[in-house]
Design an enzyme around this catalytic site. Structure first.
Site, PDB file in Angstrom:
ATOM      1  N   THR A  16     -14.407 -18.205  13.119  1.00  0.00           N
ATOM      2  CA  THR A  16     -13.908 -17.351  14.101  1.00  0.00           C
ATOM      3  C   THR A  16     -14.455 -15.721  13.840  1.00  0.00           C
ATOM      4  O   THR A  16     -14.363 -14.972  14.898  1.00  0.00           O
ATOM      5  CB  THR A  16     -12.246 -17.173  14.041  1.00  0.00           C
ATOM      6  N   ASN A  50     -13.068 -13.574  16.779  1.00  0.00           N
ATOM      7  CA  ASN A  50     -12.296 -12.503  16.558  1.00  0.00           C
ATOM      8  C   ASN A  50     -13.034 -11.413  16.353  1.00  0.00           C
ATOM      9  O   ASN A  50     -13.781 -11.301  15.028  1.00  0.00           O
ATOM     10  CB  ASN A  50     -11.559 -12.923  15.346  1.00  0.00           C
ATOM     11  N   GLU A  74     -13.274  -2.578   9.611  1.00  0.00           N
ATOM     12  CA  GLU A  74     -13.261  -2.916   8.026  1.00  0.00           C
ATOM     13  C   GLU A  74     -14.433  -3.418   7.730  1.00  0.00           C
ATOM     14  O   GLU A  74     -14.610  -4.263   6.700  1.00  0.00           O
ATOM     15  CB  GLU A  74     -12.137  -4.272   7.994  1.00  0.00           C
ATOM     16  N   CYS A 100      -7.503  -5.359  10.982  1.00  0.00           N
ATOM     17  CA  CYS A 100      -7.756  -5.458  12.599  1.00  0.00           C
ATOM     18  C   CYS A 100      -6.881  -4.585  13.132  1.00  0.00           C
ATOM     19  O   CYS A 100      -7.164  -4.505  14.362  1.00  0.00           O
ATOM     20  CB  CYS A 100      -7.403  -6.882  12.814  1.00  0.00           C
ATOM     21  N   HIS A 140      -3.820  -9.025  19.611  1.00  0.00           N
ATOM     22  CA  HIS A 140      -4.892  -9.245  18.702  1.00  0.00           C
ATOM     23  C   HIS A 140      -5.247 -10.665  18.855  1.00  0.00           C
ATOM     24  O   HIS A 140      -4.315 -11.548  18.925  1.00  0.00           O
ATOM     25  CB  HIS A 140      -4.483  -8.685  17.263  1.00  0.00           C
TER      26      HIS A 140
END
Lengths: 134, 382, 349
Positions: free
Chosen positions: C155, C269, C82, C114, C237
């Site tokens: 994150t 992340n 993304e 994601c 995830h």
């Protein structure tokens, strides 16, 4: 607009493609019409391994438009013989020394304009230390 | 080939000429040279220039200057050979006369750099390198020279401070040159403290960005007048090396400089030690060192020792850049090679003013472009 | 879902940039002192010359190299991300050219927040499974975007992995089955032309991440007829570490099973790269015969779940840099301004 130019250069920029001389065995980068060592025109395309050592280096304070700092300029002596000018990545200026072992990575070299074409190509970083015996 | 003589020289002061453009600077230097030579017209004009297209947006520059200087309809071309353009233009004029194509020609070296932002000038200068394999990877002119200097220091066990004598000598010589850009002496300590531009190169290793124009009028022996203070072009030679630094066998040998100087020595039978002065291409201290070694004034790796021993000062074994050189007179790139020949001519004519050497019978001038990819050398004789 | 012929992973490669920023460095600019600690202590940051394309190239080269696969025999390349450098111009063609796969190859970029990387894995399994190509490269890679000062900024990391899928008799891990579960759930999005994504705060949790991950996971377990205890490793995830521990617990996986694949505490992340990177870390240590459970999540929303079985070939397919090697080369960016520059959050024109 220099799009055709960078398009032509992609073998050199992405694969470090040089030439091996069929007559004398010399390897050269970039490709040229004849062998620099013996002038033979019997040349074969040869992507280079990308492994080499720092032959000389400089940290430039300023760079051209479209180049992101730091500007860690180097001459790399490739293991096949040729010397290539390229920037260093993933290293602090004080860590660089002549003889340091480096490897090729493909990175953003420059942007032709703030929202312009991104030129990808070779740069070099200290060889990644791989944990033994994993 | 016919003998060629320099019968007139002219120059503008080197510096930031905010009120003068290419046409004014060029016409001023040409006019001064014609007056010095006592001639009103010439057969041809050769313009040494590097950046008029990229910085000033002006090509067909030689026509512009022929027009501005009132030389129409003389033949006029621009000669571009990076930082060696000024030397190359003089060589073009000398060749034209030597070949018998023309009897009187003028060469002008000119650069108008302050019309561009530093980024434009820097990108323009970088076009002297290999665009595909150097400039496009962010290598500036300074950075490439820095790679040579770092390697020199590494191979010969030298520190950056040990390059100071070249800059100190240049500034000392510029004090006596009213056309020089920097007329203040500097000390070894100043050199050591100067900010880094591209390590190990500091501000005081490097020649400045500036404007200037210098011109010489050359003619054949038949056109020499009794009242001309003529200087003979005893030899002229140009040579090239790989455009990029990488493919050179040895980046610390300026092969182009070596070949062009050797050809000049071979043509005249002179040896380096028979030169009374050397106008070197001191764009960076490292290039000065490499030029001294390439031309045979110093063995490989010994140029710094020469400089330490005072050999490069006026009165030394080979006085260097007696009017301040590129470093302190200033380096309007395409003009510098012509300034060198103007300054050497003035020495040989005994008209170098405060900087006049006691003995000035023969001079070597050498202009180097593209970090050694091209060099143009001349030996001048009184 | 099962392909018509058995498919597996023939090679894999990971990538995490060298730079890290402590979340403390971010909170010192945006949060009052004494505010609650961020969900992770530090996160990965791209170098000044890195983006999704360069990171994907490195991971892909390692994956193809480890597989010992002739790059010319690879028939598909998909890059899921993304944070593609171009809004219009495929990242996948640059990767394909740089890895020596072009030109006889299907190539495109995938977008599903994601889940874009695992979407690429599904497509790769299908292409190889249908016998259309011998090898298909699926890449999940991100330099995650977040508004300066937003909760996401603490994150949003970067990294990812590449997996070369091929017939199972060449693979280091075979695909037992995969499933997908998607609904129209607007928990997080970025409009065309917008620099940063918007998100629904707590709405991204229960009705989004958990509902989709649980549904896909349970469907996969049913499809392969297995219990959580049958798997040596599980990876999910990883928006924040506590989401992973919670979903693992709800499904019945224990702390040991999720340990190897849980990388968020060390790098944040990596969005489309997050679960794929966790899978790569598991393959770095997995033993032949072990089963691996994988479940991604992407906003918008959906989850892909895969069951893998590791083969003997794994031992010979780990040459070169592993995830720990990338995590070990760590350089801290201790200045928020410098961090903003590396994230390209400072506009210069």
């Amino acid at each position: 607009m220099q799009l055709p130019r960078f398009h032509r250069l992609r073998s050199a920029y992405y694969h470090l493609e040089g030439q091996a001389c069929s007559a004398c065995g010399a390897v050269q980068f970039p490709a040229r019409r004849s062998c620099l060592a013996c002038r033979s025109e019997e040349l074969e395309r040869r992507p280079l391994s990308g492994r080499g050592t720092v032959f000389s280096y400089s940290e430039a304070v300023a760079g051209f438009e479209g180049f992101a700092p730091p500007h860690l300029m180097a001459l790399i002596e490739l293991e096949e013989g040729p010397m290539v000018a390229a920037q260093l990545s993933d290293v602090e200026p004080e860590e660089i020394e002549i003889g340091m072992e480096v490897e090729m990575v493909t990175r953003r070299i420059r942007e032709l304009a703030p929202q312009g074409y991104i030129v990808y190509g070779y740069r070099f970083r200290p060889r990644l230390e791989v944990e033994a015996g994993r | 080939m016919r003998d060629v003589f320099i019968i007139g020289v002219g120059q503008t002061p080197v510096g930031e000429h905010w009120d003068l453009g290419l046409r004014e600077l060029g016409a001023s230097a040409i006019d001064a040279a014609l007056k010095d030579a006592g001639v009103e017209s010439v057969d041809a004009l050769y313009v040494g220039n590097m950046l008029s297209g990229s910085v000033n947006g002006q090509e067909n520059l030689a026509t512009l200057l022929a027009d501005a200087a009132g030389l129409l309809p003389a033949e006029a071309f621009k000669i571009e050979a990076a930082c060696a353009s000024g030397g190359a233009a003089v060589r073009a004029a000398a060749l034209a006369v030597a070949a018998g194509a023309h009897d009187v020609a003028v060469a002008v070296g000119i650069e108008k750099m302050t019309d561009g932002l530093a980024s434009t000038v820097s990108a323009g200068l970088a076009t002297a390198s290999d665009q595909d394999y150097e400039a496009s990877h962010g290598f500036s002119f300074v950075a490439l020279s820095a790679l040579m200097m770092r390697r020199y220091m590494h191979e010969h066990g030298r520190s950056r401070e040990e390059f100071a004598p070249f800059a100190v000598n240049a500034h000392q010589n510029a004090v006596g040159n009213e056309n020089a850009m920097f007329r203040e002496p500097i000390s070894t300590e100043d050199f050591g403290r100067s900010p880094i531009v591209a390590s190990p190169i500091g501000v005081l290793d490097a020649a400045p960005v500036c404007d200037g124009a210098a011109a010489v009028v050359v003619c054949s022996r038949e056109r020499l007048g009794a009242d001309h203070e003529a200087v003979r072009i005893a030899a002229s030679a140009a040579a090239t090396d790989t455009i990029a630094l990488g493919p050179r066998g040895d980046i610390l040998t300026l092969e182009s400089a070596r070949h062009s100087a050797q050809r000049c020595f071979a043509a005249t039978g002179f040896k380096p030690e028979q030169m009374d002065l050397f106008e070197a291409h001191d764009a960076f201290t490292i290039i000065t060192a490499l030029s001294l070694e390439a031309c045979g004034f110093a063995p490989r790796g010994e140029a710094l020792r020469m400089a330490e021993n005072g050999c490069i000062a006026s009165g030394g074994c080979i006085p260097l850049s007696t009017a301040g050189g590129l470093k302190a007179r200033g380096h309007p790139v395409g003009a510098s090679g012509t300034y060198q020949i103007v300054e050497a001519s003035l020495q040989l004519r005994g008209r170098a003013g405060a900087n006049q050497l006691a003995k000035a019978g023969r001079a070597l001038t050498q202009s180097v472009g593209g970090h050694g990819s091209i060099a143009v050398s001349h030996i001048l004789e009184a | 879902m099962k392909a018509a012929r058995e498919v597996g992973i023939a090679g894999y490669g990971a990538y995490v940039p060298r730079y890290r920023v402590l979340t403390e460095t971010i909170s010192s600019t945006w949060r009052p002192r004494g505010a609650a600690a961020a969900a992770v202590a530090e996160k990965s940051v791209p170098g000044p010359d890195e983006d999704v394309v360069t990171m994907a190239i490195e991971a892909a080269r390692v994956a193809v190299g480890r597989a010992g696969f002739d790059p010319g025999a690879i028939g598909a390349v998909w890059v899921g991300s993304e944070s593609k450098p171009y809004a219009v111009k495929p990242s996948a063609t640059i990767v394909a050219e740089a890895v020596g796969i072009a030109p006889a190859v299907v190539a495109a970029d995938m977008e599903f927040a994601c889940k874009a990387g695992s979407e690429a894995m599904q497509a790769a399994v299908a292409f190889v499974g249908a016998g259309m190509v011998d090898g298909a490269l699926a890449i999940g890679m991100d330099t995650a975007q977040s508004k300066p000062g937003d909760a996401l900024e603490y994150t949003a990391g970067c990294g990812g992995a590449a997996f070369l899928f091929a017939a199972s008799d060449e693979s280091l891990a075979t695909v037992e089955a995969s499933v997908s579960h998607v609904t129209d759930t607007p928990d997080f999005f970025r409009r065309e032309g917008a620099a940063y994504p918007e998100h629904g705060g707590r709405f991204t949790g229960e009705p989004s991440y958990f509902r989709h991950s649980l549904a896909a996971s349970r469907r996969l377990l049913a499809e392969v007829g297995a219990e959580p205890g049958d798997f040596a490793h599980a990876v999910f995830h990883q928006p924040v570490p506590k989401f992973v521990t919670r979903i693992a617990a709800e499904l019945g996986f224990d702390a040991q099973q999720i340990e190897a694949g849980l990388l968020a505490p060390r790098m944040g992340n990596a969005y489309a790269g997050s679960s794929l990177l966790g899978l790569a870390a598991i393959l770095d240590i997995a033993r032949p015969g072990e089963r691996v459970f994988f479940c991604s999540y992407g906003s918008g929303a959906g989850s892909d779940a895969f069951a893998f079985r590791v083969t003997e070939r794994i031992r010979a397919r780990r040459e070169g840099p592993g995830v720990v090697d990338y995590l070990a080369r760590r350089r801290e960016i201790d200045d928020y301004g410098h961090y903003l520059r590396l994230q390209r959050k400072i506009r210069r024109s």
